[in-house]
Design a protein around this motif. Structure first.
Motif, PDB file in Angstrom:
ATOM      1  N   TYR A  33     -20.510 -20.461  27.205  1.00 16.46           N
ATOM      2  CA  TYR A  33     -20.817 -20.350  28.631  1.00 16.46           C
ATOM      3  C   TYR A  33     -21.028 -21.736  29.240  1.00 16.46           C
ATOM      4  O   TYR A  33     -21.470 -22.659  28.554  1.00 16.46           O
ATOM      5  CB  TYR A  33     -22.111 -19.550  28.835  1.00 16.46           C
ATOM      6  N   TYR A  35     -23.143 -23.257  32.638  1.00 17.12           N
ATOM      7  CA  TYR A  35     -24.046 -23.013  33.755  1.00 17.12           C
ATOM      8  C   TYR A  35     -24.268 -24.321  34.508  1.00 17.12           C
ATOM      9  O   TYR A  35     -24.181 -25.403  33.944  1.00 17.12           O
ATOM     10  CB  TYR A  35     -25.420 -22.543  33.263  1.00 17.12           C
ATOM     11  N   LEU A  45     -24.150 -19.095  36.407  1.00 16.28           N
ATOM     12  CA  LEU A  45     -23.027 -19.069  35.482  1.00 16.28           C
ATOM     13  C   LEU A  45     -21.746 -19.479  36.196  1.00 16.28           C
ATOM     14  O   LEU A  45     -21.393 -18.908  37.221  1.00 16.28           O
ATOM     15  CB  LEU A  45     -22.887 -17.669  34.875  1.00 16.28           C
ATOM     16  N   TYR A  48     -17.243 -18.343  31.530  1.00 16.06           N
ATOM     17  CA  TYR A  48     -17.622 -17.968  30.185  1.00 16.06           C
ATOM     18  C   TYR A  48     -16.369 -17.660  29.369  1.00 16.06           C
ATOM     19  O   TYR A  48     -15.274 -17.516  29.912  1.00 16.06           O
ATOM     20  CB  TYR A  48     -18.555 -16.753  30.196  1.00 16.06           C
ATOM     21  N   LYS A  57     -14.528 -15.626  34.824  1.00 14.08           N
ATOM     22  CA  LYS A  57     -15.257 -16.268  35.909  1.00 14.08           C
ATOM     23  C   LYS A  57     -16.679 -15.755  35.985  1.00 14.08           C
ATOM     24  O   LYS A  57     -16.925 -14.562  35.836  1.00 14.08           O
ATOM     25  CB  LYS A  57     -14.550 -16.013  37.242  1.00 14.08           C
ATOM     26  N   GLY A  58     -17.597 -16.677  36.244  1.00 15.65           N
ATOM     27  CA  GLY A  58     -18.989 -16.310  36.418  1.00 15.65           C
ATOM     28  C   GLY A  58     -19.351 -16.161  37.875  1.00 15.65           C
ATOM     29  O   GLY A  58     -18.543 -15.722  38.683  1.00 15.65           O
ATOM     30  N   GLU A  59     -20.542 -16.575  38.201  1.00 16.70           N
ATOM     31  CA  GLU A  59     -21.094 -16.406  39.543  1.00 16.70           C
ATOM     32  C   GLU A  59     -20.547 -17.440  40.529  1.00 16.70           C
ATOM     33  O   GLU A  59     -20.321 -17.130  41.703  1.00 16.70           O
ATOM     34  CB  GLU A  59     -22.614 -16.533  39.442  1.00 16.70           C
TER      35      GLU A  59
ATOM     36  N   LEU B   1     -23.893  -6.098  38.985  1.00 15.51           N
ATOM     37  CA  LEU B   1     -24.748  -6.974  38.187  1.00 15.51           C
ATOM     38  C   LEU B   1     -26.194  -6.738  38.576  1.00 15.51           C
ATOM     39  O   LEU B   1     -26.526  -6.722  39.747  1.00 15.51           O
ATOM     40  CB  LEU B   1     -24.381  -8.428  38.428  1.00 15.51           C
ATOM     41  N   GLY B  96     -20.262 -11.738  29.177  1.00 11.15           N
ATOM     42  CA  GLY B  96     -20.126 -12.715  30.243  1.00 11.15           C
ATOM     43  C   GLY B  96     -21.281 -12.841  31.188  1.00 11.15           C
ATOM     44  O   GLY B  96     -22.172 -13.623  31.009  1.00 11.15           O
ATOM     45  N   LYS B  97     -21.296 -12.052  32.222  1.00 11.91           N
ATOM     46  CA  LYS B  97     -22.017 -12.416  33.431  1.00 11.91           C
ATOM     47  C   LYS B  97     -23.515 -12.150  33.379  1.00 11.91           C
ATOM     48  O   LYS B  97     -24.003 -11.163  33.926  1.00 11.91           O
ATOM     49  CB  LYS B  97     -21.388 -11.701  34.616  1.00 11.91           C
ATOM     50  N   LEU B  98     -24.245 -13.050  32.755  1.00  8.97           N
ATOM     51  CA  LEU B  98     -25.698 -12.997  32.764  1.00  8.97           C
ATOM     52  C   LEU B  98     -26.218 -13.777  33.951  1.00  8.97           C
ATOM     53  O   LEU B  98     -25.801 -14.898  34.189  1.00  8.97           O
ATOM     54  CB  LEU B  98     -26.250 -13.587  31.469  1.00  8.97           C
ATOM     55  N   ILE B  99     -27.140 -13.187  34.695  1.00  4.86           N
ATOM     56  CA  ILE B  99     -27.700 -13.815  35.877  1.00  4.86           C
ATOM     57  C   ILE B  99     -29.115 -14.269  35.550  1.00  4.86           C
ATOM     58  O   ILE B  99     -29.965 -13.461  35.187  1.00  4.86           O
ATOM     59  CB  ILE B  99     -27.720 -12.846  37.072  1.00  4.86           C
ATOM     60  N   PHE B 100     -29.379 -15.573  35.696  1.00  3.63           N
ATOM     61  CA  PHE B 100     -30.680 -16.115  35.338  1.00  3.63           C
ATOM     62  C   PHE B 100     -31.738 -15.930  36.422  1.00  3.63           C
ATOM     63  O   PHE B 100     -32.892 -15.753  36.125  1.00  3.63           O
ATOM     64  CB  PHE B 100     -30.561 -17.600  34.998  1.00  3.63           C
TER      65      PHE B 100
END
Lengths: 114, 110
Positions: A33, A35, A45, A48, A57-59, B1, B96-100
């Protein structure tokens, strides 16, 4: 055991320049990943990879690209850096251990775009 | 999410038990709840992960009610070295998409 290494540690970059942040892990983790961390916004993110050869694609993926040619390396490229990409960048990998998953983070790269 | 909501900051004193609660109202069936700790100028470090009920390890406990819409990280007898930012995450690892989120800044005073 090195774990996850990132390079460079810090970098000052002129806007419009191309930059690749390097990330290498020696733990043979499948997932990796990227960040970015900005003051007051926590970690977000960017991209990944669940396994070598695949990326997602992340955030906040815009302005960044990644590749995953092998298990160990996951470079992040800024094709044409802009000041809003000034941030601390963390690379991470994850593994499943005895029923749960844990992400391991690198030391970070502090990038300043002028 | 699934989005998480945590207090922005908390203060405590050495030797006290600290409980940090995280709300995640739209958690999905396959989501796990994970907590990380981050010291200044370092990457986050895994603390604990759970799916339901209670999980305990050598550093913390994680309490998750039956509806799983919230979770509480419990740090027993904190010390000055526990001063850090604590993040609650909800998601499926290896997907994948882990949000902190913004995290909770814990300050432990002598």
């Amino acid at each position: 055991i090195a774990g996850i290494t990132q390079a460079p540690t810090s970098q000052i970059l002129a806007a419009g320049r191309r930059m690749t942040l390097r990330c290498t892990q020696d733990m043979r983790h499948n997932a990796m990943y990227w960040y970015r961390q900005d003051l007051g916004l926590g970690l977000r993110l960017i991209h990944y990879s669940n396994t070598a050869g695949t990326t997602g694609k992340g955030e906040v993926p815009d302005g960044y690209s990644v590749s995953r040619a092998n298990t160990d390396d996951f470079p992040l490229t800024l094709a044409s850096a802009v000041p809003s990409q000034t941030s601390v960048y963390f690379c991470a990998s994850s593994v499943r251990i005895e029923g749960y998953n844990e992400q391991f983070f690198g030391p970070g790269t502090r990038l300043t775009v002028l | 999410l699934a989005k998480t909501t945590q207090p922005i900051s908390m203060d405590s004193y050495e030797g006290q038990e600290v409980n940090i609660t995280c709300s995640h109202n739209n958690i999905a069936t396959n989501d796990y709840i994970t907590w990380y700790q981050q010291f200044p100028s370092q990457g986050p470090r895994f603390i604990i992960q759970g799916y339901k009920t209670k999980v305990t390890n050598e550093v913390a406990s994680l309490f998750i009610p039956a509806d799983r819409k919230s979770s509480t990280l419990s740090l027993p007898r904190v010390s000055l070295s526990d001063t850090a930012v604590y993040y609650c995450l909800v998601g499926v690892h290896q997907g994948g998409k882990l949000i902190f989120g913004q995290g909770t800044e814990l300050s432990v005073k002598p």
